[in-house]
Design a protein around this motif. Structure first.
Motif, PDB file in Angstrom:
ATOM      1  N   LEU A   1       6.892  -1.223   2.468  1.00 34.63           N
ATOM      2  CA  LEU A   1       5.843  -1.828   2.115  1.00 34.63           C
ATOM      3  C   LEU A   1       4.869  -1.438   2.383  1.00 34.63           C
ATOM      4  CD1 LEU A   1       3.864  -4.320   1.127  1.00 34.63           C
ATOM      5  CD2 LEU A   1       4.366  -5.709   3.136  1.00 34.63           C
TER       6      LEU A   1
ATOM      7  N   GLY B   1       4.630  -8.982  -0.586  1.00 33.73           N
ATOM      8  CA  GLY B   1       5.703  -7.699  -0.071  1.00 33.73           C
ATOM      9  C   GLY B   1       6.351  -7.266   0.778  1.00 33.73           C
ATOM     10  N   GLN B   2       6.216  -8.403   1.324  1.00 35.80           N
ATOM     11  CA  GLN B   2       7.492  -8.086   2.971  1.00 35.80           C
ATOM     12  C   GLN B   2       8.527  -8.708   2.378  1.00 35.80           C
ATOM     13  OE1 GLN B   2       4.797 -10.512   5.337  1.00 35.80           O
ATOM     14  NE2 GLN B   2       3.864  -8.669   6.849  1.00 35.80           N
TER      15      GLN B   2
ATOM     16  N   ALA C   1      10.367  -6.646   0.334  1.00 35.74           N
ATOM     17  CA  ALA C   1      11.244  -5.413   0.997  1.00 35.74           C
ATOM     18  C   ALA C   1      12.057  -5.641   1.558  1.00 35.74           C
ATOM     19  CB  ALA C   1       9.705  -4.947   1.994  1.00 35.74           C
TER      20      ALA C   1
ATOM     21  N   HIS D   1       0.901  -1.801   2.233  1.00 41.70           N
ATOM     22  CA  HIS D   1      -0.097  -2.924   2.163  1.00 41.70           C
ATOM     23  C   HIS D   1      -1.341  -1.756   2.108  1.00 41.70           C
ATOM     24  CE1 HIS D   1      -1.377  -4.501   5.737  1.00 41.70           C
ATOM     25  NE2 HIS D   1      -0.169  -4.690   6.323  1.00 41.70           N
TER      26      HIS D   1
END
Length: 188
Positions: A25, A14-15, A18, A27
């Protein structure tokens, strides 16, 4: 939505996603770490606050003028309530004309044990810093719940991809997701 078991790389992918898109993000541990500072996981208030934070973030993003949100979640694939929860999140965004995509990550358990100790994971997930407890929790939860779909299993997601990222770098996986779903690149 990025799904998968403990330490599969949901947050790290996800990082990276992004970084190459304008998506932001959120999380799952962002709400968990806040909530655990105030309430024990066994206290009903823990769940109320965790869900309230998540619901508020989802509503703000769904109704706001944002390029999009990446949410990570550990789903128990053997519980219908998990699919109902995810469908409610998807429905909220779709009712506001957003495209919704679901990515499922899977990786070998031994690789996940290595990732459980990674600097990035421990930096962003204070509750995982007790490695003995964290590894025991991984084993216990993996025995209790099915944390990945079966190969070829029919899932209720319209836009879905499953990626085995055992040997893939997070930036490679992010690029695969971006390409598969044709997500616009970052605007300067």
């Amino acid at each position: 939505i990025i799904l998968g078991p403990h330490a599969v790389g949901k947050m790290t992918v996800g990082q990276e996603l992004a970084k190459i898109t304008d998506l932001r993000l959120f999380h799952n541990h962002m709400s968990i770490e806040l909530t655990r500072k105030l309430f024990a996981h066994s206290e009903k208030e823990w769940s109320v606050l965790n869900e309230t934070v998540r619901k508020t973030v989802f509503e703000l993003f769904a109704k706001g003028d944002f390029p999009g949100l990446i949410f990570t979640y550990m789903c128990a694939f053997d519980m219908q309530s998990e699919f109902d929860y995810l469908q409610n999140v998807i429905d909220l965004f779709k009712s506001n004309d957003a495209n919704c995509y679901v990515v499922e990550l899977c990786a070998d358990f031994e690789e996940r044990l290595v990732r459980n100790k990674s600097e990035n994971r421990l930096l962003h997930k204070e509750s995982k810093r007790n490695l003995e407890w964290s590894e025991a929790e991984m084993r216990k939860t993996s025995e209790k719940y099915r944390l990945n779909s079966y190969d070829g299993e029919s899932l209720p997601f319209e836009n879905y991809i499953k990626i085995d990222n055992t040997t893939l770098a997070p930036d490679e996986v992010a690029k695969m997701i971006q390409t598969h779903f044709v997500i616009e690149g970052r605007k300067e």
